[in-house]
Design a protein around this motif. Sequence first.
Motif, PDB file in Angstrom:
ATOM      1  N   PRO A   1       0.826  -1.206   0.000  1.00 26.19           N
ATOM      2  CA  PRO A   1       0.000   0.000   0.000  1.00 26.19           C
ATOM      3  C   PRO A   1       0.863   1.260   0.000  1.00 26.19           C
TER       4      PRO A   1
ATOM      5  N   SER B   1       0.325   4.138   1.291  1.00 34.77           N
ATOM      6  CA  SER B   1       0.398   4.775   2.617  1.00 34.77           C
ATOM      7  C   SER B   1       1.406   4.075   3.508  1.00 34.77           C
TER       8      SER B   1
ATOM      9  N   TRP C   1      -3.007  -1.210   8.085  1.00 34.60           N
ATOM     10  CA  TRP C   1      -3.744  -0.780   6.886  1.00 34.60           C
ATOM     11  C   TRP C   1      -4.908  -1.712   6.590  1.00 34.60           C
ATOM     12  N   LEU C   2      -4.663  -3.002   6.700  1.00 33.47           N
ATOM     13  CA  LEU C   2      -5.713  -3.986   6.439  1.00 33.47           C
ATOM     14  C   LEU C   2      -6.854  -3.835   7.436  1.00 33.47           C
TER      15      LEU C   2
ATOM     16  N   ASP D   1      -7.683  -1.055   8.958  1.00 34.18           N
ATOM     17  CA  ASP D   1      -8.352   0.211   8.678  1.00 34.18           C
ATOM     18  C   ASP D   1      -9.353   0.107   7.532  1.00 34.18           C
ATOM     19  N   ILE D   2      -9.077  -0.761   6.557  1.00 34.13           N
ATOM     20  CA  ILE D   2      -9.989  -0.855   5.409  1.00 34.13           C
ATOM     21  C   ILE D   2     -11.112  -1.874   5.621  1.00 34.13           C
ATOM     22  N   GLY D   3     -11.088  -2.542   6.796  1.00 34.34           N
ATOM     23  CA  GLY D   3     -12.193  -3.451   7.106  1.00 34.34           C
ATOM     24  C   GLY D   3     -11.802  -4.906   7.284  1.00 34.34           C
TER      25      GLY D   3
ATOM     26  N   ALA E   1     -13.423  -7.262   4.091  1.00 33.99           N
ATOM     27  CA  ALA E   1     -13.353  -6.219   3.070  1.00 33.99           C
ATOM     28  C   ALA E   1     -12.382  -6.595   1.962  1.00 33.99           C
ATOM     29  N   ILE E   2     -11.213  -7.108   2.326  1.00 34.38           N
ATOM     30  CA  ILE E   2     -10.209  -7.403   1.305  1.00 34.38           C
ATOM     31  C   ILE E   2     -10.619  -8.608   0.463  1.00 34.38           C
TER      32      ILE E   2
ATOM     33  N   ASN F   1      -3.145  -8.193  -2.104  1.00 34.27           N
ATOM     34  CA  ASN F   1      -4.084  -7.291  -1.435  1.00 34.27           C
ATOM     35  C   ASN F   1      -3.954  -5.824  -1.841  1.00 34.27           C
TER      36      ASN F   1
END
Length: 355
Positions: A14, A16, A248-249, A251-253, A257-258, A334
Amino acid sequence: MKKHNFSAGPCILPQSVLQKASAAVLNFNDLNLSLIEVSHRSKDFVDVMENARSLALEHLGLQNKGYKALFLQGGASLEFLMVANNLLENKAAYLNTGTWADKSLKEARMLGEVIEVASSKDQNFNYIPKNYSVPNDVDYFHCTSNNTIFGTQLKEFPKTNVKLVCDMSSDIFSRQMDFSQFDLIYAGAQKNMGPAGTTLVVIKEDILGKVSRQIPSMLDYKVHISKDSMFNTPAVFPVYVSMLTLEWLKDIGGLAAIEKINNEKAALLYNEIDRNPLFKGFVSNKEDRSNMNATFNLTDDSLNDRFNSLWTAAGINGLKGHRSVGGYRASMYNALPIESVAVLVDVMKELELGA
């Protein structure tokens, strides 16, 4: 502009995460020291290690269930030997679905009897064997969940009473499942979790200490657990980046989500492979296709140069297939955005229009 990175590993991370990691290399936690200069025994880095281990268990749903998470070195290749050292007393059963599964089997045979319960080697590993049985008298059963080189993936795991060990190097944290069915999971970081240099091992603690052999300290999981993954100097930077990626994973759900994103990416590319007459998938059974690594070939080799020029011009990187398969391999880990997959699909359509 950053390229569309389909590299099989070390792979895309990612943006970020890369930015935070870059800043930490210059000044970590406002210490006016680089992350790669600080002592691994300092509170600042011990906190990193503890957070990374905790996040790994949290994502897998294994907190407070008797599991320990370790960040070790040597890659999955060393785990081939560590697993056997720690678990193989008499004999073990292995499923052979690709290059890395084959190598894990070879290492285990140095320490005891190994039964190959099934193999797809007869067709260059282009399918997942079905309808095999796991013997009840083995110390453990070992499988590889995703086969990076050949583009196959286990969608189901055998129901067995013996210990279940899985190499998840190339699809760890990519989908939801009941991870408590596994007694030991290991994964090199450089696919879905971080840069090369560290390996995650998640192990049910009560399966250890059952073999009669003397295990060298560096290969003994109990030693690493007792030292909180700090028996020797850990790979500081890879562990830190792995921690950032796991944050990060979250944070995105998380995995729910992934998994949805990964399913969408895979569907987009495989639909084009199936629709476009210029392309053919390597994997013989669609249900065995990997969501992480799509392997495919051109139906007309004379178009290779044209296709290579098109995807290179589109800013795509890492699309060439492994030498043992040839053709092309799109690794959709991912952190790869679906926009990158869309660019590849557009290139495939452009090749068709110009053919």
